[in-house]
Enzyme design. Sequence first.
Site, mmCIF file in Angstrom:
data_model
loop_
_atom_site.group_PDB
_atom_site.id
_atom_site.type_symbol
_atom_site.label_atom_id
_atom_site.label_comp_id
_atom_site.label_asym_id
_atom_site.label_seq_id
_atom_site.Cartn_x
_atom_site.Cartn_y
_atom_site.Cartn_z
ATOM 1 N N GLY A 109 0.708 -1.168 -0.072
ATOM 2 C CA GLY A 109 -0.076 0.006 0.094
ATOM 3 C C GLY A 109 0.865 1.398 -0.018
ATOM 4 O O GLY A 109 0.403 2.203 -0.517
ATOM 5 N N GLU A 112 1.625 1.854 -3.457
ATOM 6 C CA GLU A 112 0.458 2.296 -4.143
ATOM 7 C C GLU A 112 0.071 3.682 -3.858
ATOM 8 O O GLU A 112 -0.564 4.679 -4.625
ATOM 9 C CB GLU A 112 -0.738 1.210 -3.666
ATOM 10 C CG GLU A 112 -0.565 -0.123 -4.511
ATOM 11 C CD GLU A 112 -1.300 -1.041 -3.975
ATOM 12 O OE1 GLU A 112 -1.419 -1.495 -2.705
ATOM 13 O OE2 GLU A 112 -2.264 -2.200 -4.772
HETATM 14 N N1 DAK Z 1 2.193 -3.970 8.758
HETATM 15 C C1 DAK Z 1 2.328 -3.755 10.297
HETATM 16 N N2 DAK Z 1 3.655 -3.699 10.947
HETATM 17 C C2 DAK Z 1 4.801 -3.458 10.195
HETATM 18 C C3 DAK Z 1 4.491 -3.391 8.781
HETATM 19 C C4 DAK Z 1 3.238 -3.675 8.010
HETATM 20 N N3 DAK Z 1 3.200 -3.400 6.598
HETATM 21 N N4 DAK Z 1 5.721 -3.261 8.249
HETATM 22 C C5 DAK Z 1 6.779 -2.972 9.235
HETATM 23 N N5 DAK Z 1 5.937 -3.345 10.355
HETATM 24 C C6 DAK Z 1 6.256 -3.330 11.803
HETATM 25 C C7 DAK Z 1 7.128 -4.648 12.145
HETATM 26 O O1 DAK Z 1 6.278 -5.290 12.770
HETATM 27 C C8 DAK Z 1 8.014 -4.052 13.380
HETATM 28 O O2 DAK Z 1 7.048 -4.105 14.497
HETATM 29 P P1 DAK Z 1 7.624 -4.844 15.835
HETATM 30 O O3 DAK Z 1 7.944 -6.189 15.518
HETATM 31 O O4 DAK Z 1 9.049 -4.154 16.094
HETATM 32 O O5 DAK Z 1 6.551 -4.396 16.731
HETATM 33 C C9 DAK Z 1 8.322 -2.738 12.829
HETATM 34 O O6 DAK Z 1 7.416 -2.267 11.805
HETATM 35 C C10 DAK Z 1 9.753 -2.667 12.111
HETATM 36 O O7 DAK Z 1 9.676 -3.633 11.075
HETATM 37 P P2 DAK Z 1 10.908 -4.902 10.859
HETATM 38 O O8 DAK Z 1 11.421 -5.140 12.251
HETATM 39 O O9 DAK Z 1 10.166 -5.866 10.119
HETATM 40 O O10 DAK Z 1 11.928 -3.943 10.086
HETATM 41 P P3 DAK Z 1 13.166 -4.559 8.989
HETATM 42 O O11 DAK Z 1 14.001 -3.569 8.981
HETATM 43 O O12 DAK Z 1 13.626 -5.686 9.638
HETATM 44 O O13 DAK Z 1 12.366 -4.954 7.724
HETATM 45 C C11 DAK Z 1 10.565 -4.561 6.027
HETATM 46 C C12 DAK Z 1 11.476 -3.847 7.025
HETATM 47 C C13 DAK Z 1 9.835 -3.226 5.513
HETATM 48 C C14 DAK Z 1 11.407 -5.013 4.889
HETATM 49 C C15 DAK Z 1 9.533 -5.227 6.785
HETATM 50 O O14 DAK Z 1 9.041 -4.719 8.085
HETATM 51 C C16 DAK Z 1 8.455 -5.724 5.562
HETATM 52 O O15 DAK Z 1 8.587 -6.814 5.034
HETATM 53 N N6 DAK Z 1 7.327 -5.346 6.381
HETATM 54 C C17 DAK Z 1 6.089 -5.797 5.321
HETATM 55 C C18 DAK Z 1 5.804 -5.203 4.042
HETATM 56 C C19 DAK Z 1 4.566 -5.720 3.365
HETATM 57 O O16 DAK Z 1 4.488 -6.829 3.421
HETATM 58 N N7 DAK Z 1 3.811 -4.833 2.903
HETATM 59 C C20 DAK Z 1 2.497 -5.266 2.376
HETATM 60 C C21 DAK Z 1 1.537 -5.385 3.182
HETATM 61 S S1 DAK Z 1 -0.428 -5.701 2.230
HETATM 62 C C22 DAK Z 1 -6.355 -1.923 -0.232
HETATM 63 C C23 DAK Z 1 -5.617 -0.896 0.126
HETATM 64 C C24 DAK Z 1 -4.410 -1.230 0.393
HETATM 65 C C25 DAK Z 1 -3.888 -2.458 0.523
HETATM 66 C C26 DAK Z 1 -4.751 -3.675 0.049
HETATM 67 C C27 DAK Z 1 -6.239 -3.188 -0.024
HETATM 68 N N8 DAK Z 1 -7.789 -1.561 -0.741
HETATM 69 C C28 DAK Z 1 -7.948 -0.165 -1.009
HETATM 70 C C29 DAK Z 1 -8.687 -2.686 -0.823
HETATM 71 C C30 DAK Z 1 -2.418 -2.783 0.964
HETATM 72 C C31 DAK Z 1 -1.844 -3.988 1.456
HETATM 73 C C32 DAK Z 1 -0.789 -4.064 1.842
HETATM 74 O O17 DAK Z 1 0.086 -3.347 1.890
#
Ligand code: DAK
Length: 258
Positions: A109, A112
């Site tokens: 997101g 996006e």
């Molecule tokens: N959500 C919640 N928490 C998150 C997060 C996320 N997307 N990304 C990071 N955090 C949190 C981590 O859980 C961690 O929290 P604690 O564990 O310390 O409590 C903190 O932020 C620091 O993150 P990391 O420890 O993971 O940090 P690193 O440097 O090791 O890694 C990273 C950074 C960005 C590579 C990793 O955090 C990561 O992979 N994050 C998730 C990325 C991801 O998968 N994003 C996509 C999510 S799904 C819609 C609108 C929007 C959407 C869908 C539909 N409609 C209008 C219908 C969107 C969907 C998405 O985005």
Amino acid sequence: MAEYTSILVEREEKVGIVTLNRPRELNALNFQLVNELADALEEFDRDEAIGCIILTGSGEKAFAAGADIKEMADKSPIDMMLGGFESWGRIRKIHTPMIAAVNGYALGGGCELAMHCDIILASENARFGQPEILIGVIPGAGGTQRLARTLGKYRTMEIVLTGSPINAKELESLGLVNHVVPQGELMNEARKLANKIAGQAPIAVRMAKEAVLSAFETSLEEGLDLERKNFFLLFATEDMREGMRAFIEKRQAHFQGK
Ligand code: DAK
């Protein structure tokens, strides 16, 4: 300005600045943040004194790491459908030009959201991606469509099907990022660009944004019609008279938004 908890909102003369402000969660976009963002953008959009909006993330690590996975993990399809995603539609309808100043991760997101903006500036450390596939879903806020329209089918497929991030320099060469700048200069560059846009004739700016966006939403024929109608309509503005007169008189134009 309303009170917000997940974003910071500032104005610098004709430029509005919105900072996503959940740095500990890498500015993950929970429902509250996206609602507040839509409210703040609409407030700037209604304000005739604001000519451009900059959107950025707080901290040095992220613009936004995507929707809040912790908030979404237990939701049902109906929760998701009724759960407040309409704020994204409100962001899409903002008329004022928006510049994304991407200062780190712009994932899911977050990527996006940057693509909802009209111009994307990125710092050298910025990384973009659509990693939804890695958590068992797909992009839901336009990622498949906007990436495909900008990068074409094959690069988009790789990004969406592997979830692998891409750096800003590569996206600059592919046309998704306008300019890559050193991290310390990102906001200054964004301000310079925003002030330049905010100094143009406001109604022409609005019509120009509408016309360019129509290229992604209509046939060529319809887009050309809309462009031409907007062009003709601008001859009803005082700013058009002023702009052309100023050119002929070899002086700076003073636009009033009328
Ligand atoms: N959500 C919640 N928490 C998150 C997060 C996320 N997307 N990304 C990071 N955090 C949190 C981590 O859980 C961690 O929290 P604690 O564990 O310390 O409590 C903190 O932020 C620091 O993150 P990391 O420890 O993971 O940090 P690193 O440097 O090791 O890694 C990273 C950074 C960005 C590579 C990793 O955090 C990561 O992979 N994050 C998730 C990325 C991801 O998968 N994003 C996509 C999510 S799904 C819609 C609108 C929007 C959407 C869908 C539909 N409609 C209008 C219908 C969107 C969907 C998405 O985005």
